[in-house]
Design a protein around this motif. Structure first.
Motif, short mmCIF file in Angstrom:
data_model
loop_
_atom_site.label_atom_id
_atom_site.label_comp_id
_atom_site.label_asym_id
_atom_site.label_seq_id
_atom_site.Cartn_x
_atom_site.Cartn_y
_atom_site.Cartn_z
N UNK A 51 0.73 -1.18 -0.04
CA UNK A 51 0.01 0.13 0.03
C UNK A 51 1.01 1.18 -0.14
N UNK A 52 2.05 1.09 0.77
CA UNK A 52 2.91 2.30 0.95
C UNK A 52 3.55 2.65 -0.71
N UNK A 53 3.77 1.54 -1.17
CA UNK A 53 4.30 1.65 -3.01
C UNK A 53 3.29 1.91 -3.48
N UNK A 54 1.92 1.85 -3.53
CA UNK A 54 0.93 2.25 -4.42
C UNK A 54 0.99 3.88 -4.03
N UNK A 55 0.94 4.01 -2.77
CA UNK A 55 1.13 5.36 -2.59
C UNK A 55 1.98 6.36 -3.22
N UNK A 56 3.24 5.85 -3.13
CA UNK A 56 4.18 6.41 -3.87
C UNK A 56 3.91 6.62 -5.30
N UNK A 57 3.43 5.58 -5.94
CA UNK A 57 3.20 5.63 -7.15
C UNK A 57 2.06 6.66 -7.56
N UNK A 58 1.02 6.70 -6.79
CA UNK A 58 -0.04 7.73 -6.72
C UNK A 58 0.32 9.24 -6.86
N UNK A 59 1.26 9.15 -5.79
CA UNK A 59 1.78 10.75 -5.97
C UNK A 59 2.57 11.06 -6.98
#
Length: 192
Positions: A51-59
Motif C-alpha cells: 500500500x505504501x508503494x502504491x501511495x508513492x506511485x499515486x503521488x
C-alpha cells in the motif's frame, strides 16, 4: 539505500511484474535483498508495504498530471483540467500494470480496513492538492467547499477514463481527441 527504500523499490517493481494480488512476502524479500523482519519493522505487514508503494506511485502520477495541468500559463481552469485528462490518457499505456495493481487493491479494500484507510488517505491528499489548484484558479481559499467538490469531480473523471481504458483501450479516446472534442463542446456552448 536502507531496508525501507529497498523494500519500497522492490514492491513497486513487483506491482508492475506480478500485480498486487500475487505478491508474497518472500517475493518482496528476494527482490529487495532484505529479510522478513524488515517488512514488519518498516511497514507492519506485506499489505502495508504494498500500500505504501502504491501511495508513492499515486503521488508521482498526481505530480505528473499537475505538471501537465500547469504547463500552459495562460490556460483557463477548465483548460487545465482538460490538459490533465489528456496527459492521463497519454500516460496509461506505460502504467497498465500499476493501474491493474491499484484496481486489485481497491477490490480488496472493502475487506481490509487498514487498506481502505490507506487508499482513502491517498485520495484525501490528492483531493487536497487538486483543491489547492482549483482555489488558486478561482482566487478563493482552498477550504472553500467548492474547491473540494471540483477536485473530486476532476479525480472522478481521471478514474473513469482509467477504468474505460483498462477495459477497452482501443475505444478510449486519445488525449488529443478528448481535447478537440471538449473544445468543440465549449464553442457550441458559447454560441448558444
Amino acid at each position: 539505500m536502507g531496508h525501507r527504500e529497498q523494500l519500497l523499490a522492490a514492491a513497486r517493481q513487483l506491482l508492475e511484474d506480478k500485480g498486487y494480488a500475487h505478491i508474497t512476502a518472500r517475493d518482496l524479500v528476494a527482490a529487495s535483498g532484505t529479510n522478513l523482519a524488515s517488512i514488519g519493522y518498516h511497514f507492519g505487514s506485506k499489505a502495508g508495504l504494498l500500500n505504501a508503494a502504491l501511495g508513492v506511485v499515486f503521488e508521482e502520477w498526481t505530480t505528473q498530471l499537475t505538471t501537465a495541468a500547469l504547463a500552459e500559463p495562460d490556460a483557463s481552469p477548465i483548460e487545465r483540467a482538460h490538459l490533465a485528462w489528456a496527459a492521463l490518457l497519454d500516460s496509461l499505456t506505460g502504467r497498465r500494470a500499476l493501474l491493474v495493481s491499484f484496481m486489485e487493491a481497491l477490490a480488496q479494500a472493502d475487506r481490509d480496513p487498514a487498506l481502505r484507510d490507506q487508499l482513502a488517505q491517498m485520495y484525501r491528499r490528492t483531493r487536497r492538492r487538486v483543491a489547492e489548484l482549483v482555489a488558486a484558479a478561482l482566487e478563493v481559499p482552498p477550504e472553500d467547499p467548492r474547491c473540494t467538490a471540483v477536485a473530486s469531480w476532476v479525480m472522478a473523471v481521471c478514474d473513469g477514463l482509467s477504468m474505460q481504458w483498462l477495459l477497452d483501450p482501443a475505444s478510449t479516446p486519445a488525449g488529443e481527441h478528448l481535447l478537440a472534442g471538449l473544445a468543440d463542446l465549449r464553442t457550441v456552448s458559447e454560441q448558444r
